[in-house]
Design a protein around this motif. Structure first.
Motif, PDB file in Angstrom:
ATOM      1  N   UNK A 155       0.806  -1.215   0.000  1.00  0.00           N
ATOM      2  CA  UNK A 155       0.000   0.000   0.000  1.00  0.00           C
ATOM      3  C   UNK A 155       0.843   1.271   0.000  1.00  0.00           C
ATOM      4  N   UNK A 156       1.860   1.336   0.846  1.00  0.00           N
ATOM      5  CA  UNK A 156       2.678   2.548   0.901  1.00  0.00           C
ATOM      6  C   UNK A 156       3.395   2.795  -0.419  1.00  0.00           C
ATOM      7  N   UNK A 174      -6.246  -2.651  -0.788  1.00  0.00           N
ATOM      8  CA  UNK A 174      -5.780  -1.304  -0.467  1.00  0.00           C
ATOM      9  C   UNK A 174      -5.446  -0.505  -1.723  1.00  0.00           C
ATOM     10  N   UNK A 175      -4.825  -1.161  -2.727  1.00  0.00           N
ATOM     11  CA  UNK A 175      -4.495  -0.450  -3.963  1.00  0.00           C
ATOM     12  C   UNK A 175      -5.773  -0.049  -4.703  1.00  0.00           C
ATOM     13  N   UNK A 179      -5.056  -0.155   4.067  1.00  0.00           N
ATOM     14  CA  UNK A 179      -4.281  -1.361   4.389  1.00  0.00           C
ATOM     15  C   UNK A 179      -4.269  -1.619   5.891  1.00  0.00           C
ATOM     16  N   UNK A 180      -4.218  -0.566   6.694  1.00  0.00           N
ATOM     17  CA  UNK A 180      -4.258  -0.734   8.150  1.00  0.00           C
ATOM     18  C   UNK A 180      -5.617  -1.295   8.569  1.00  0.00           C
ATOM     19  N   UNK A 181      -6.683  -0.760   7.959  1.00  0.00           N
ATOM     20  CA  UNK A 181      -8.008  -1.307   8.235  1.00  0.00           C
ATOM     21  C   UNK A 181      -8.124  -2.760   7.826  1.00  0.00           C
ATOM     22  N   UNK A 182      -7.543  -3.101   6.672  1.00  0.00           N
ATOM     23  CA  UNK A 182      -7.544  -4.484   6.192  1.00  0.00           C
ATOM     24  C   UNK A 182      -6.797  -5.401   7.153  1.00  0.00           C
TER      25      UNK A 182
END
Length: 444
Positions: A71-72, A123-124, A379-382
Motif C-alpha cells: 500500500x505505501x 488497499x491499492x 491497508x491498516x483497516x484491512x
C-alpha cells in the motif's frame, strides 16, 4: 463526462472501478475456494486436520500483513505496478499448485506465495477509486469496488464445486482467472496516482492503454512520504485511522463468526446437501451487495450538506452497527432454538447487510482523512479485519463448546456496542484530531 476532479470521462472511470472490483475478488476467492475441500486434502496429503487447517491460517496471516508492504509503495510510486508485480507471484503460485506433486511443505510455501501475490488488491483498489472520484461521489464508487472483496468469500465456496473431479482444478482455475485479470490491468487500466498523472488529462481519452514501465511526474501534486515503518507508525498514532480500523476489525469478527458456522449449521442441523449449502451463501452475498450499495448512496448524500466534513459519514454507522448486532444475536438464538431455517437466513442476511453498510462509510473516510495516503490507511483497516477474522476462526469453536452456540454468538454480536462507542467518539472528536493533523502537516 469528465469532472473538475478528474479529466477522465465518466464511462472510463466506471471501467476502472470495474477492473479494480474484479481484481478485488482474487484474494478472497483464493482464500475461500479452498475451504470446502479441506477434508479431501487431508487424505491427498496424508496429514491431520490441524495440519491442513494451518494452510488456511497461513494464507489469512499473510493476506492481513502483506498489504502494508504494497500500500505505501502504491501511494508513493504508482498503482498499476503494484497490481501487476504481485499478480505475477499469484499466477505462478497457482500454476505450481496445480501441477507439482502433492507435498505438504510445498503446499504451505505456495500458499504463502499465493497470499503474498493476492494481497495488494484491496488497499491499492481503494487508492485508485480515491484518485478518480471526488469525495462527494466517492462512497458510491467504493461501494461498487467493495463488491469484489466482499463477494469473494461467497463465490469461493460456490466455485469450489469445480473440484468435484480433481482438487487441482481449483488452482488451475485461479491461475487462469489471475492471468485474465493481469491482461485486463495491463492493457485497460491506466496509472491513476495523482502525483504521477494529476487529474488524468495526460492519459488521453481512449480505453486502450499502452504498457509503460514508468509514468512522468505531473507538477503541482505533492508526493506522499516514502514507505517506512515510521510512516505506518505515524498513521497508527493518528486516532481516526486507528479507531476506524479497530471498529472494522471488531465488526468483521462478529460477521466472520456467522460465516464460519453457517455451513456447519445448515449441514448438521438442517441436513442441507453440500450443493445446497454452497448455494446458501448467496443469501449473505446478496446482503453484502445490497448493504454496500445503499450505504454508499446514503454516505454520499451527506456530502450535500453545506457544513459537510468527512466525519459526517459516521452518522449512518450507528444504524448499520445496530442492524449487524441484531442479525448476529438473532442468528445465535434461531440456531440455538432450532427455529425454521428461513429465520436463520433472515438474520444471516441482516448481519452482512449491517456490516457492509458500515464498511463503505469507514473505507471512504479512510481515503479522506489523510488524502495523500489512502491505500496505506485502507491497508491498516484491512490488517485489523483479517487479524480479527483469524482470531475468531481460532477461538469460536472452543467458545461454542464452553458457552453454547447462543451465548457465544451473542457475545460476538455485543462487540458492536464497542463499535457504537467508537463512532460516537469519532463524531465528537474526529474533526478536532483531523484539523490538528492538517495544521501540523502545513507547518512541515
Amino acid at each position: 463526462m469528465a469532472s473538475a476532479y478528474s479529466a477522465l470521462p465518466f464511462k472510463r472511470r466506471v471501467l476502472i472501478v470495474c477492473i479494480a472490483t474484479l481484481a478485488g475478488c482474487l484474494g478472497p476467492i483464493a482464500g475461500n475456494i479452498y475451504v470446502p475441500i479441506l477434508p479431501e486434502l487431508e487424505e491427498v496429503f496424508n496429514v491431520s486436520s490441524t495440519t491442513i487447517d494451518g494452510t488456511v491460517s497461513v494464507f489469512m496471516a499473510l493476506f492481513a500483513f502483506c498489504p502494508l508492504i504494497w500500500a505505501s509503495w502504491a501511494d508513493y510510486g504508482g498503482r498499476k505496478m503494484l497490481y501487476l508485480l504481485p499478480l505475477s507471484f499469484f499466477i505462478l503460485a497457482n500454476i505450481l499448485l496445480a501441477t507439482v506433486p502433492a507435498n505438504i511443505v510445498a503446499l504451505y510455501i505456495l500458499r504463502i506465495v499465493q497470499a503474498f501475490g493476492a494481497s495488494s488488491v484491496m488497499s491499492v483498489g481503494a487508492g485508485i477509486v480515491s484518485d478518480i472520484f471526488e469525495p462527494k461521489n466517492r462512497a458510491k464508487a467504493i461501494s461498487i469496488f467493495m463488491w469484489g472483496p466482499q463477494l469473494g468469500p461467497v463465490l469461493g465456496p460456490l466455485l469450489s464445486l469445480i473440484a468435484t473431479t480433481n482438487w487441482r482444478w481449483i488452482f488451475g482455475f485461479l491461475a487462469l482467472f489471475g492471468f485474465v485479470v493481469y491482461l485486463i490491468i495491463l492493457f485497460f487500466l491506466p496509472e491513476t496516482l495523482r502525483f504521477l498523472v494529476g487529474d488524468g488529462s495526460c492519459l488521453g481519452q481512449g480505453y486502450f492503454v499502452k504498457p509503460k514501465l514508468q509514468e512522468k511526474v505531473v507538477e503541482g501534486y505533492p508526493r506522499p512520504p516514502k514507505p517506512s515503518l515510521k510512516n505506518y507508525w505515524n498513521l497508527l498514532k493518528y486516532k481516526p485511522v486507528l479507531l476506524c480500523s479497530i471498529n472494522s476489525g471488531l465488526l468483521f469478527a462478529t460477521f466472520y463468526g456467522v460465516m464460519i458456522t453457517f455451513s456447519r449449521v445448515l449441514s448438521e442441523q438442517y441436513n442441507f446437501t453440500p450443493i445446497e449449502t454452497s448455494l446458501s451463501y448467496l443469501c449473505p452475498g446478496s446482503a453484502l451487495i445490497i448493504g454496500s450499495s445503499i450505504g454508499g448512496w446514503l454516505s454520499d448524500k451527506l456530502m450535500r450538506r453545506e457544513d459537510y466534513i468527512p466525519e459526517h459519514r459516521f452518522s449512518i454507522q450507528i444504524a448499520g452497527l445496530l442492524i449487524s448486532m441484531a442479525g448476529v444475536i438473532g442468528y445465535a438464538w434461531t440456531v440455538e432454538k432450532h427455529a425454521p431455517v428461513y429465520a436463520v437466513f433472515i438474520f444471516a442476511f441482516l448481519s452482512g447487510f449491517g456490516m457492509t453498510w458500515v464498511f463503505v462509510a469507514t473505507t471512504t473516510y479512510l481515503t479522506e482523512c489523510s488524502p495523500a495516503q489512502p491505500s496505506a490507511n485502507v491497508a491498516i483497516g484491512n490488517l485489523m479485519r483479517n487479524v480479527a477474522a483469524a482470531i475468531c476462526t481460532a477461538i469460536v469453536d472452543v467458545l461454542i463448546r464452553k458457552m453454547g452456540f447462543g451465548w457465544c454468538m451473542t457475545g460476538l454480536g455485543l462487540l458492536d456496542v464497542v463499535g457504537i462507542i467508537i463512532v460516537v467518539v469519532l463524531l465528537k472528536w474526529g474533526p478536532k484530531w483531523r484539523k490538528s493533523r492538517e495544521q501540523v502537516k502545513s507547518q512541515v
